[in-house]
Write a protein that holds these residues in place. Sequence first.
Motif, PDB file in Angstrom:
ATOM      1  N   GLN A 100       0.819  -1.218   0.000  1.00  4.55           N
ATOM      2  CA  GLN A 100       0.000   0.000   0.000  1.00  4.55           C
ATOM      3  C   GLN A 100       0.854   1.270   0.000  1.00  4.55           C
ATOM      4  O   GLN A 100       0.487   2.288   0.600  1.00  4.55           O
ATOM      5  CB  GLN A 100      -0.964   0.011   1.187  1.00  4.55           C
ATOM      6  N   ILE A 101       1.994   1.238  -0.704  1.00  3.61           N
ATOM      7  CA  ILE A 101       2.799   2.440  -0.872  1.00  3.61           C
ATOM      8  C   ILE A 101       2.152   3.314  -1.947  1.00  3.61           C
ATOM      9  O   ILE A 101       1.837   2.833  -3.036  1.00  3.61           O
ATOM     10  CB  ILE A 101       4.236   2.087  -1.295  1.00  3.61           C
ATOM     11  N   ALA A 102       1.951   4.579  -1.679  1.00  7.80           N
ATOM     12  CA  ALA A 102       1.397   5.500  -2.672  1.00  7.80           C
ATOM     13  C   ALA A 102       2.484   5.885  -3.672  1.00  7.80           C
ATOM     14  O   ALA A 102       3.594   6.259  -3.276  1.00  7.80           O
ATOM     15  CB  ALA A 102       0.834   6.735  -1.988  1.00  7.80           C
ATOM     16  N   LEU A 103       2.153   5.775  -4.969  1.00 11.44           N
ATOM     17  CA  LEU A 103       3.138   6.109  -6.000  1.00 11.44           C
ATOM     18  C   LEU A 103       2.434   6.639  -7.241  1.00 11.44           C
ATOM     19  O   LEU A 103       1.643   5.922  -7.867  1.00 11.44           O
ATOM     20  CB  LEU A 103       3.952   4.862  -6.366  1.00 11.44           C
ATOM     21  N   PRO A 104       2.693   7.904  -7.623  1.00 13.64           N
ATOM     22  CA  PRO A 104       2.105   8.431  -8.864  1.00 13.64           C
ATOM     23  C   PRO A 104       2.972   8.070 -10.070  1.00 13.64           C
ATOM     24  O   PRO A 104       4.183   8.311 -10.075  1.00 13.64           O
ATOM     25  CB  PRO A 104       2.104   9.946  -8.628  1.00 13.64           C
ATOM     26  N   VAL A 105       2.357   7.470 -11.081  1.00 11.47           N
ATOM     27  CA  VAL A 105       3.060   7.123 -12.317  1.00 11.47           C
ATOM     28  C   VAL A 105       2.213   7.592 -13.495  1.00 11.47           C
ATOM     29  O   VAL A 105       1.120   8.135 -13.323  1.00 11.47           O
ATOM     30  CB  VAL A 105       3.320   5.600 -12.413  1.00 11.47           C
ATOM     31  N   LEU A 106       2.720   7.365 -14.693  1.00 16.05           N
ATOM     32  CA  LEU A 106       1.972   7.645 -15.910  1.00 16.05           C
ATOM     33  C   LEU A 106       1.739   6.339 -16.653  1.00 16.05           C
ATOM     34  O   LEU A 106       2.624   5.478 -16.710  1.00 16.05           O
ATOM     35  CB  LEU A 106       2.745   8.608 -16.815  1.00 16.05           C
TER      36      LEU A 106
ATOM     37  N   LYS B  68      -1.217   9.163 -19.152  1.00 19.41           N
ATOM     38  CA  LYS B  68      -2.191   9.703 -18.213  1.00 19.41           C
ATOM     39  C   LYS B  68      -1.771   9.383 -16.783  1.00 19.41           C
ATOM     40  O   LYS B  68      -1.204   8.326 -16.512  1.00 19.41           O
ATOM     41  CB  LYS B  68      -3.579   9.139 -18.499  1.00 19.41           C
ATOM     42  N   PRO B  69      -2.046  10.292 -15.826  1.00 23.05           N
ATOM     43  CA  PRO B  69      -1.683  10.034 -14.430  1.00 23.05           C
ATOM     44  C   PRO B  69      -2.398   8.795 -13.899  1.00 23.05           C
ATOM     45  O   PRO B  69      -3.576   8.574 -14.170  1.00 23.05           O
ATOM     46  CB  PRO B  69      -2.158  11.295 -13.707  1.00 23.05           C
ATOM     47  N   LEU B  70      -1.680   7.993 -13.139  1.00 26.76           N
ATOM     48  CA  LEU B  70      -2.238   6.803 -12.511  1.00 26.76           C
ATOM     49  C   LEU B  70      -1.803   6.807 -11.054  1.00 26.76           C
ATOM     50  O   LEU B  70      -0.606   6.742 -10.749  1.00 26.76           O
ATOM     51  CB  LEU B  70      -1.739   5.538 -13.214  1.00 26.76           C
ATOM     52  N   ASP B  71      -2.768   6.909 -10.174  1.00 26.19           N
ATOM     53  CA  ASP B  71      -2.504   6.911  -8.741  1.00 26.19           C
ATOM     54  C   ASP B  71      -2.417   5.459  -8.283  1.00 26.19           C
ATOM     55  O   ASP B  71      -3.437   4.779  -8.180  1.00 26.19           O
ATOM     56  CB  ASP B  71      -3.624   7.651  -8.012  1.00 26.19           C
ATOM     57  N   CYS B  72      -1.222   4.991  -8.024  1.00 30.32           N
ATOM     58  CA  CYS B  72      -0.999   3.577  -7.720  1.00 30.32           C
ATOM     59  C   CYS B  72      -0.858   3.328  -6.223  1.00 30.32           C
ATOM     60  O   CYS B  72      -0.440   4.209  -5.465  1.00 30.32           O
ATOM     61  CB  CYS B  72       0.277   3.082  -8.406  1.00 30.32           C
TER      62      CYS B  72
ATOM     63  N   GLU C  36      11.538   5.516  -6.526  1.00 28.55           N
ATOM     64  CA  GLU C  36      11.594   6.878  -7.077  1.00 28.55           C
ATOM     65  C   GLU C  36      11.874   6.869  -8.577  1.00 28.55           C
ATOM     66  O   GLU C  36      11.520   7.813  -9.284  1.00 28.55           O
ATOM     67  CB  GLU C  36      12.670   7.686  -6.359  1.00 28.55           C
ATOM     68  N   ALA C  37      12.488   5.792  -9.080  1.00 25.76           N
ATOM     69  CA  ALA C  37      12.783   5.705 -10.514  1.00 25.76           C
ATOM     70  C   ALA C  37      11.504   5.626 -11.355  1.00 25.76           C
ATOM     71  O   ALA C  37      11.536   5.913 -12.561  1.00 25.76           O
ATOM     72  CB  ALA C  37      13.662   4.483 -10.787  1.00 25.76           C
ATOM     73  N   LEU C  38      10.381   5.248 -10.735  1.00 25.06           N
ATOM     74  CA  LEU C  38       9.109   5.155 -11.455  1.00 25.06           C
ATOM     75  C   LEU C  38       8.229   6.388 -11.269  1.00 25.06           C
ATOM     76  O   LEU C  38       7.249   6.564 -11.991  1.00 25.06           O
ATOM     77  CB  LEU C  38       8.328   3.922 -10.982  1.00 25.06           C
ATOM     78  N   GLU C  39       8.568   7.225 -10.318  1.00 23.17           N
ATOM     79  CA  GLU C  39       7.692   8.333  -9.924  1.00 23.17           C
ATOM     80  C   GLU C  39       7.429   9.300 -11.071  1.00 23.17           C
ATOM     81  O   GLU C  39       8.360   9.857 -11.665  1.00 23.17           O
ATOM     82  CB  GLU C  39       8.331   9.081  -8.756  1.00 23.17           C
ATOM     83  N   GLN C  40       6.136   9.462 -11.392  1.00 24.63           N
ATOM     84  CA  GLN C  40       5.661  10.399 -12.412  1.00 24.63           C
ATOM     85  C   GLN C  40       6.327  10.173 -13.769  1.00 24.63           C
ATOM     86  O   GLN C  40       6.488  11.117 -14.551  1.00 24.63           O
ATOM     87  CB  GLN C  40       5.854  11.848 -11.934  1.00 24.63           C
TER      88      GLN C  40
ATOM     89  N   ALA D  44      11.381  -0.413 -17.300  1.00 26.47           N
ATOM     90  CA  ALA D  44      11.538   0.399 -16.091  1.00 26.47           C
ATOM     91  C   ALA D  44      11.252  -0.428 -14.840  1.00 26.47           C
ATOM     92  O   ALA D  44      11.956  -0.323 -13.827  1.00 26.47           O
ATOM     93  CB  ALA D  44      10.617   1.612 -16.147  1.00 26.47           C
ATOM     94  N   ILE D  45      10.226  -1.257 -14.899  1.00 24.21           N
ATOM     95  CA  ILE D  45       9.896  -2.111 -13.758  1.00 24.21           C
ATOM     96  C   ILE D  45      10.989  -3.141 -13.517  1.00 24.21           C
ATOM     97  O   ILE D  45      11.404  -3.387 -12.379  1.00 24.21           O
ATOM     98  CB  ILE D  45       8.542  -2.799 -13.996  1.00 24.21           C
ATOM     99  N   GLN D  46      11.491  -3.735 -14.586  1.00 25.82           N
ATOM    100  CA  GLN D  46      12.559  -4.719 -14.447  1.00 25.82           C
ATOM    101  C   GLN D  46      13.809  -4.087 -13.841  1.00 25.82           C
ATOM    102  O   GLN D  46      14.503  -4.704 -13.032  1.00 25.82           O
ATOM    103  CB  GLN D  46      12.883  -5.362 -15.798  1.00 25.82           C
ATOM    104  N   ALA D  47      14.099  -2.853 -14.214  1.00 28.53           N
ATOM    105  CA  ALA D  47      15.257  -2.159 -13.667  1.00 28.53           C
ATOM    106  C   ALA D  47      15.100  -1.951 -12.155  1.00 28.53           C
ATOM    107  O   ALA D  47      16.069  -2.088 -11.392  1.00 28.53           O
ATOM    108  CB  ALA D  47      15.451  -0.822 -14.372  1.00 28.53           C
ATOM    109  N   VAL D  48      13.893  -1.621 -11.709  1.00 30.11           N
ATOM    110  CA  VAL D  48      13.652  -1.442 -10.273  1.00 30.11           C
ATOM    111  C   VAL D  48      13.795  -2.770  -9.537  1.00 30.11           C
ATOM    112  O   VAL D  48      14.403  -2.834  -8.456  1.00 30.11           O
ATOM    113  CB  VAL D  48      12.261  -0.828 -10.042  1.00 30.11           C
TER     114      VAL D  48
END
Length: 298
Positions: A28-34, A38-42, A68-72, A79-83
């Motif tokens: 349940q970590i809040a993370l804004p991505v695109l 489009k913005p996606l509130d994850c 933080e590498a995924l933020e906005q 990108a996910i694999q890198a994290v």
Amino acid sequence: MTALTLPDIAAQANTQAQPSLDFVGMQQIALPVLLDGKPLDCRVDAGVSLDDPSARGIHMSRLYLALEALEQRELSLPAIQAVLTQFLQSHEGLSRQAHLNLRGELLLKRPALVSPLAGWKGYPLALNTHLDDLGFHVELQLTLGYSSTCPCSAALARQLIQQQFVADFADKKLDHADILAWIGSPSGILATPHSQRSEARLQLRLDPDQQSLPVRQLLDSAEAALSTALQTAVKRADEQAFALANGQNLMFCEDAARRLHQCLREHGGLLGFSLEVVHAESLHAHDAVARASWRRPS
């Protein structure tokens, strides 16, 4: 004055060997991505396995900071694999598996069927990923709503209309104007089939080698296959077009599941899938459900 070294309890070794743990981390970590621009509130679950039997715990702050590498930024599989790779590198010697799960609701603006109106529709989604010795694994879950009209109910309604037509015109000369007026009257079309709001739940195993997340393409393909996607803003002309779409796409839950099965099998970016359709019956107090699955041959 000498600065004190802050204690790190997690780094302390256990005096006795302990069992390994499949997942240790945060949820349940809040993370804004695109996504699709489009913005996606994850809400994010991030964790790693704890495989070192002598280790007390993991370094959760390292996982948090890696996000933080995924933020906005645009959410992509590389990108996910890198994290996930960063998760493991920051826990070298402790962990052999890394996990990153994201949940949110994608808002897409959908046009009306006929009029120039448009409105926003939400699509719940979940992306479950993990990285281990066997590679990078990605599962995408999508939920979309549609309308389903019962074929049996439609046939029964047509029969009643036929019977009423015979009764009303048995002793009359058939006249085009009279028939047209009868069709448009409540006494003529005295029965209608029942429809219900329905839901498709898709669990998709993605090919991890693709660069982008094909969420928009999958949603568009699924709605096109069903032909009766739920609407947003409508005028009467749109409502009439929606009634026509329902009448031309009568569906049992089995029909809807087979349409989606065929549609998803034609999508090149999937390694496999399972699906479930739920028709929230307007006739019964229970739901009608169909499930199906497929796996790409090796």
